[in-house]
Design a protein around this motif. Structure first.
Motif, PDB file in Angstrom:
ATOM      1  N   ALA A 168      16.487 -57.974   8.107  1.00 21.66           N
ATOM      2  CA  ALA A 168      16.902 -57.013   9.124  1.00 21.66           C
ATOM      3  C   ALA A 168      17.901 -55.986   8.575  1.00 21.66           C
ATOM      4  O   ALA A 168      18.607 -56.236   7.591  1.00 21.66           O
ATOM      5  CB  ALA A 168      17.524 -57.739  10.310  1.00 21.66           C
ATOM      6  N   THR A 169      17.954 -54.849   9.239  1.00 24.27           N
ATOM      7  CA  THR A 169      19.049 -53.906   9.086  1.00 24.27           C
ATOM      8  C   THR A 169      20.111 -54.307  10.095  1.00 24.27           C
ATOM      9  O   THR A 169      19.812 -54.460  11.293  1.00 24.27           O
ATOM     10  CB  THR A 169      18.593 -52.465   9.365  1.00 24.27           C
ATOM     11  OG1 THR A 169      17.668 -52.073   8.350  1.00 24.27           O
ATOM     12  CG2 THR A 169      19.775 -51.498   9.369  1.00 24.27           C
ATOM     13  N   VAL A 170      21.339 -54.510   9.627  1.00 18.75           N
ATOM     14  CA  VAL A 170      22.378 -55.086  10.477  1.00 18.75           C
ATOM     15  C   VAL A 170      23.578 -54.148  10.556  1.00 18.75           C
ATOM     16  O   VAL A 170      24.232 -53.863   9.541  1.00 18.75           O
ATOM     17  CB  VAL A 170      22.836 -56.456   9.947  1.00 18.75           C
ATOM     18  CG1 VAL A 170      23.816 -57.089  10.932  1.00 18.75           C
ATOM     19  CG2 VAL A 170      21.645 -57.375   9.713  1.00 18.75           C
ATOM     20  N   TYR A 171      23.853 -53.671  11.762  1.00 16.37           N
ATOM     21  CA  TYR A 171      25.089 -52.932  12.013  1.00 16.37           C
ATOM     22  C   TYR A 171      26.192 -53.964  12.234  1.00 16.37           C
ATOM     23  O   TYR A 171      26.091 -54.819  13.131  1.00 16.37           O
ATOM     24  CB  TYR A 171      24.929 -52.026  13.226  1.00 16.37           C
ATOM     25  CG  TYR A 171      24.085 -50.810  12.946  1.00 16.37           C
ATOM     26  CD1 TYR A 171      24.678 -49.580  12.632  1.00 16.37           C
ATOM     27  CD2 TYR A 171      22.700 -50.883  12.962  1.00 16.37           C
ATOM     28  CE1 TYR A 171      23.899 -48.459  12.354  1.00 16.37           C
ATOM     29  CE2 TYR A 171      21.914 -49.773  12.677  1.00 16.37           C
ATOM     30  CZ  TYR A 171      22.518 -48.569  12.379  1.00 16.37           C
ATOM     31  OH  TYR A 171      21.754 -47.468  12.083  1.00 16.37           O
ATOM     32  N   CYS A 172      27.225 -53.891  11.408  1.00 14.83           N
ATOM     33  CA  CYS A 172      28.324 -54.863  11.425  1.00 14.83           C
ATOM     34  C   CYS A 172      29.550 -54.177  12.014  1.00 14.83           C
ATOM     35  O   CYS A 172      30.156 -53.312  11.370  1.00 14.83           O
ATOM     36  CB  CYS A 172      28.627 -55.347  10.012  1.00 14.83           C
ATOM     37  SG  CYS A 172      27.190 -55.995   9.109  1.00 14.83           S
ATOM     38  N   SER A 173      29.902 -54.533  13.229  1.00 14.48           N
ATOM     39  CA  SER A 173      31.013 -53.847  13.884  1.00 14.48           C
ATOM     40  C   SER A 173      32.205 -54.781  14.050  1.00 14.48           C
ATOM     41  O   SER A 173      32.083 -55.999  14.086  1.00 14.48           O
ATOM     42  CB  SER A 173      30.582 -53.299  15.244  1.00 14.48           C
ATOM     43  OG  SER A 173      30.237 -54.352  16.128  1.00 14.48           O
ATOM     44  N   GLY A 174      33.352 -54.160  14.149  1.00 18.85           N
ATOM     45  CA  GLY A 174      34.606 -54.881  14.285  1.00 18.85           C
ATOM     46  C   GLY A 174      35.752 -53.926  14.044  1.00 18.85           C
ATOM     47  O   GLY A 174      35.537 -52.731  13.785  1.00 18.85           O
ATOM     48  N   ARG A 175      36.973 -54.436  14.069  1.00 19.18           N
ATOM     49  CA  ARG A 175      38.143 -53.562  13.968  1.00 19.18           C
ATOM     50  C   ARG A 175      38.771 -53.501  12.582  1.00 19.18           C
ATOM     51  O   ARG A 175      39.552 -52.594  12.307  1.00 19.18           O
ATOM     52  CB  ARG A 175      39.201 -54.013  14.976  1.00 19.18           C
ATOM     53  CG  ARG A 175      38.787 -53.873  16.426  1.00 19.18           C
ATOM     54  CD  ARG A 175      39.870 -54.386  17.357  1.00 19.18           C
ATOM     55  NE  ARG A 175      40.125 -55.807  17.124  1.00 19.18           N
ATOM     56  CZ  ARG A 175      41.276 -56.421  17.393  1.00 19.18           C
ATOM     57  NH1 ARG A 175      42.297 -55.737  17.886  1.00 19.18           N
ATOM     58  NH2 ARG A 175      41.422 -57.710  17.170  1.00 19.18           N
ATOM     59  N   SER A 176      38.456 -54.464  11.717  1.00 16.05           N
ATOM     60  CA  SER A 176      39.107 -54.519  10.403  1.00 16.05           C
ATOM     61  C   SER A 176      38.230 -53.901   9.335  1.00 16.05           C
ATOM     62  O   SER A 176      37.103 -54.348   9.082  1.00 16.05           O
ATOM     63  CB  SER A 176      39.423 -55.972  10.022  1.00 16.05           C
ATOM     64  OG  SER A 176      40.485 -56.470  10.801  1.00 16.05           O
ATOM     65  N   THR A 177      38.747 -52.860   8.698  1.00 12.29           N
ATOM     66  CA  THR A 177      38.053 -52.208   7.594  1.00 12.29           C
ATOM     67  C   THR A 177      38.969 -52.166   6.384  1.00 12.29           C
ATOM     68  O   THR A 177      40.162 -52.459   6.489  1.00 12.29           O
ATOM     69  CB  THR A 177      37.650 -50.766   7.966  1.00 12.29           C
ATOM     70  OG1 THR A 177      38.836 -50.016   8.293  1.00 12.29           O
ATOM     71  CG2 THR A 177      36.711 -50.745   9.158  1.00 12.29           C
TER      72      THR A 177
END
Length: 318
Positions: free
Chosen positions: A31-40
């Protein structure tokens, strides 16, 4: 074989733990996975003491054979979630898999006290961070999924039974997430979209390994202080459960129900990434005395006993 090749997934809360494991195993399945969250990188989430970032998770998805895309998103802010979904619409034109795994409650937990002895502000914040965020994300993601009249939504929780989880606000969060899956399934009835809740077992997350003073390479050393750690699982185990559900052409038969990583392993035949087949449910039934609650430690997870065998979201509690 890549059963999820061409599929577009969003893992909301992909920074670490189960979210990271799920993102990686969706990538393993193609799959193509968009990985979201607040820490970059260079900008960790406010209040977090953990070093993991969504950028690292996206790179791990790539290494496992998928395509990882990191998008910084605070899922408590509607405008940011709307922008995330608009980006997915623009980039891919669809969304096949939504995983709601936003948590952010570790810093707010207070074990060993009754709720009236705790700071209620922390409890209410936990509810907002771990329930409201799931609802907000689904609100903006579902219309995109409805355009194709298909898709899978997974609500990640803790435990698959009707039992007390040792702390009032934590219990409210985790049982509410299961009920959220049931209610969402009801509202999406006939749409072609399936919604289920899913729990890992005793999760051998980055935080837990650090707390035990071990690494994944020598994790069994942690059983010296906690013998029950022998039944733990990596975050990739629940990740493979998600990938198996997403690849199942008959997944709609599971709509509105709650499942565990260990039971799905029995059904689909996948193993943990280390080759083991952990089964937390069987371990609890065979090891932990009936009706006796035992806290694992003062900070992270709890052991439980399936007090009545009632499954939330099925007829006994629906």
């Amino acid at each position: 074989m890549k059963p999820l090749a061409g599929k577009i997934a969003l893992v909301a809360g992909a920074t670490r733990g189960a979210g990271r494991g799920i993102a990686c195993m969706l990538g393993e399945a193609g799959a193509t996975v968009y990985c979201s969250g607040r820490s970059t990188r260079g900008s960790l989430a406010s209040g977090s003491h953990r070093p993991e970032t969504i950028d690292e998770t996206a790179e791990m998805v790539d290494r496992y054979g998928g395509k990882g895309i990191a998008v910084k998103t605070d899922h408590s802010v509607e405008e940011e979630v709307a922008a995330l979904i608009q980006r997915i619409r623009k980039d891919a034109g669809k969304l096949d898999i939504l995983v709601n795994d936003v948590w952010g409650g570790d810093e707010l937990m207070t074990w060993g006290k009754k709720f009236w002895e705790t700071d209620l502000a922390n409890g209410f914040k936990m509810l907002r961070q771990a329930i409201d965020t799931h609802i907000i994300t689904s609100k903006y993601a579902i219309p995109l999924m409805l355009e194709n009249n298909s898709g899978l939504i997974l609500e990640i929780t803790d435990g698959d039974g009707y039992f007390y989880r040792g702390q009032l606000f934590y219990d409210l969060v985790k049982t509410s997430i299961i009920r959220l899956a049931f209610g969402t399934a009801e509202e999406l009835d006939g749409s072609g979209i399936t919604t289920v809740a899913l729990t890992p077992g005793y999760l051998r997350s980055e935080a837990m390994l650090e707390y035990k003073g071990v690494t994944e390479a020598n994790w069994k050393e942690g059983t010296k202080a906690d013998p029950n750690f022998i039944a733990s699982e990596t975050p990739y185990f629940v990740g493979r459960a998600v990938a198996a559900l997403a690849a199942d052409p008959n997944v709609a038969a599971k709509n509105g129900r709650v499942f565990s990583s260990w039971d799905l392993s029995d059904e689909y035949g996948f193993k943990d990434i280390d080759g083991n087949s952990p089964h937390w449910g069987r371990y609890v039934q065979n090891t932990i005395p009936k009706y006796k609650y035992k806290r694992c430690d003062d900070q992270f997870y709890s052991y439980w006993r399936f007090l009545s065998g009632v499954k939330i979201g099925e007829t006994e509690w629906s």
